[in-house]
Design a protein around this motif. Structure first.
Motif, PDB file in Angstrom:
ATOM      1  N   VAL A   1     -29.606 -52.349  -8.102  1.00  0.00           N
ATOM      2  CA  VAL A   1     -29.925 -50.924  -7.976  1.00  0.00           C
ATOM      3  C   VAL A   1     -31.213 -50.697  -7.187  1.00  0.00           C
ATOM      4  O   VAL A   1     -32.190 -51.430  -7.363  1.00  0.00           O
ATOM      5  N   ILE A   2     -31.190 -49.686  -6.322  1.00  0.00           N
ATOM      6  CA  ILE A   2     -32.418 -49.170  -5.699  1.00  0.00           C
ATOM      7  C   ILE A   2     -32.512 -47.699  -6.079  1.00  0.00           C
ATOM      8  O   ILE A   2     -31.538 -46.953  -5.954  1.00  0.00           O
ATOM      9  N   VAL A   3     -33.671 -47.284  -6.583  1.00  0.00           N
ATOM     10  CA  VAL A   3     -33.902 -45.871  -6.879  1.00  0.00           C
ATOM     11  C   VAL A   3     -34.596 -45.249  -5.671  1.00  0.00           C
ATOM     12  O   VAL A   3     -35.634 -45.736  -5.209  1.00  0.00           O
ATOM     13  N   CYS A   4     -33.995 -44.191  -5.158  1.00  0.00           N
ATOM     14  CA  CYS A   4     -34.480 -43.551  -3.939  1.00  0.00           C
ATOM     15  C   CYS A   4     -34.928 -42.131  -4.276  1.00  0.00           C
ATOM     16  O   CYS A   4     -34.115 -41.296  -4.668  1.00  0.00           O
ATOM     17  N   ILE A   5     -36.218 -41.865  -4.174  1.00  0.00           N
ATOM     18  CA  ILE A   5     -36.739 -40.535  -4.531  1.00  0.00           C
ATOM     19  C   ILE A   5     -36.807 -39.683  -3.267  1.00  0.00           C
ATOM     20  O   ILE A   5     -37.640 -39.893  -2.388  1.00  0.00           O
ATOM     21  N   ASN A   6     -35.897 -38.718  -3.191  1.00  0.00           N
ATOM     22  CA  ASN A   6     -35.772 -37.867  -2.011  1.00  0.00           C
ATOM     23  C   ASN A   6     -36.559 -36.560  -2.197  1.00  0.00           C
ATOM     24  O   ASN A   6     -37.037 -36.262  -3.292  1.00  0.00           O
TER      25      ASN A   6
ATOM     26  N   ASN B   1     -36.789 -46.364   7.148  1.00  0.00           N
ATOM     27  CA  ASN B   1     -36.968 -47.772   7.546  1.00  0.00           C
ATOM     28  C   ASN B   1     -37.331 -48.655   6.351  1.00  0.00           C
ATOM     29  O   ASN B   1     -36.859 -49.784   6.229  1.00  0.00           O
ATOM     30  N   GLN B   2     -38.164 -48.120   5.463  1.00  0.00           N
ATOM     31  CA  GLN B   2     -38.535 -48.879   4.262  1.00  0.00           C
ATOM     32  C   GLN B   2     -37.302 -49.082   3.369  1.00  0.00           C
ATOM     33  O   GLN B   2     -37.110 -50.151   2.787  1.00  0.00           O
ATOM     34  N   LEU B   3     -36.463 -48.046   3.282  1.00  0.00           N
ATOM     35  CA  LEU B   3     -35.235 -48.161   2.495  1.00  0.00           C
ATOM     36  C   LEU B   3     -34.321 -49.232   3.086  1.00  0.00           C
ATOM     37  O   LEU B   3     -33.800 -50.099   2.359  1.00  0.00           O
ATOM     38  N   LEU B   4     -34.124 -49.193   4.411  1.00  0.00           N
ATOM     39  CA  LEU B   4     -33.266 -50.184   5.072  1.00  0.00           C
ATOM     40  C   LEU B   4     -33.800 -51.600   4.872  1.00  0.00           C
ATOM     41  O   LEU B   4     -33.038 -52.540   4.619  1.00  0.00           O
ATOM     42  N   ASP B   5     -35.114 -51.739   4.967  1.00  0.00           N
ATOM     43  CA  ASP B   5     -35.724 -53.060   4.785  1.00  0.00           C
ATOM     44  C   ASP B   5     -35.523 -53.549   3.345  1.00  0.00           C
ATOM     45  O   ASP B   5     -35.260 -54.730   3.110  1.00  0.00           O
TER      46      ASP B   5
END
Length: 247
Positions: A114-119, A156-160
């Motif tokens: 899991v990755i939590v992504c705060i939009n 970019n940080q998310l993709l990395d």
């Protein structure tokens, strides 16, 4: 990890958190929509590549939980449990994290990838909200990335982070909700039986909780899955309804 097939990513989140905006940002025009089999729920799927790896990303219906209260919830739940994506990204709204975390915690009971992504961090900033993602990451035990999907901030940080998780450079230890001592004792008793019936096919703790909850929708969904696999000529050792009598 050597992937011949595209890496499969599920995108989960509450309605109106900008999940579809992130989906569009990642996939551009490489996407198509249809309906989930047997449902009137929209199925959106897209492709992108990063550092030589091909990804297929599935935009799950926006839901507030992954119980069985609606067709949307069942579709999202069944995809994460049965299709076992290589990674699930849970998108949260930076302006209402507390409400959104309910879904993230449920996903973390189902999978450790899991990755939590705060939009919407730009909206949060306007409201004077500051999010300490490092503290949140430490508490949740999974990567936490702050983004603004529409302004392409943090992408970019998310993709990395996706790349590092898929290649095994990041390991996770998702936070698990602790229930009452009575429930935890029952879960502990059920888990060995669940593992005997299902092996490692399904997340044992999550399934034990669903059985305790009397989630008949999940039992029906699993039975249909087994029937379909048999119809397709796939061998399966277990039949859910018969074997659950042992539990």
């Amino acid at each position: 990890m050597n992937h011949q097939q595209p890496v499969k990513i599920a995108l989960a989140g509450n309605p109106n958190v900008g999940k579809s905006t992130l989906f569009n940002t990642l996939t551009g025009l490489k996407q198509h929509t249809g309906n989930w089999p047997g449902k009137t729920v929209i199925h959106a799927e897209g492709q992108f590549s990063y550092k030589g790896v091909d990804y297929t990303i599935i935009d799950l219906p926006g839901t507030y939980s992954l119980f069985s209260n609606s067709a949307d919830e069942e579709v999202a739940r069944d995809f994460i449990v049965f299709e076992r994506p290589d990674l699930t990204i849970v998108v949260l709204d930076a302006t209402s994290i507390e409400r959104n975390l309910n879904l993230a915690l449920q996903v973390m009971e189902m999978t450790d990838k899991v990755i939590v992504c705060i939009n919407l961090i730009d909206e949060a900033k306007k409201k004077g909200i500051y999010i300490n993602e490092k503290a949140l990451m430490k508490k949740l035990g999974v990567p936490v990335i702050k983004i603004s999907a529409r302004n392409k901030v943090g992408i970019n940080q998310l993709l990395d982070t996706i790349d590092r998780m898929i290649s095994g450079k990041i390991s996770t230890s998702p936070y698990q909700i602790q229930y009452s001592p009575e429930i935890e004792k029952k879960v502990e008793t059920l888990i060995p039986h669940v593992q005997r019936v299902f092996g490692k096919e399904l997340p044992a703790r999550w399934l034990a909780l669903r059985l305790l909850d009397g989630d008949e929708s999940f039992i029906t969904a699993y039975s249909k899955k087994i029937e379909k696999e048999r119809g397709d000529g796939l061998t399966h050792e277990h039949s859910y309804p018969a074997k659950t009598q042992q539990l």
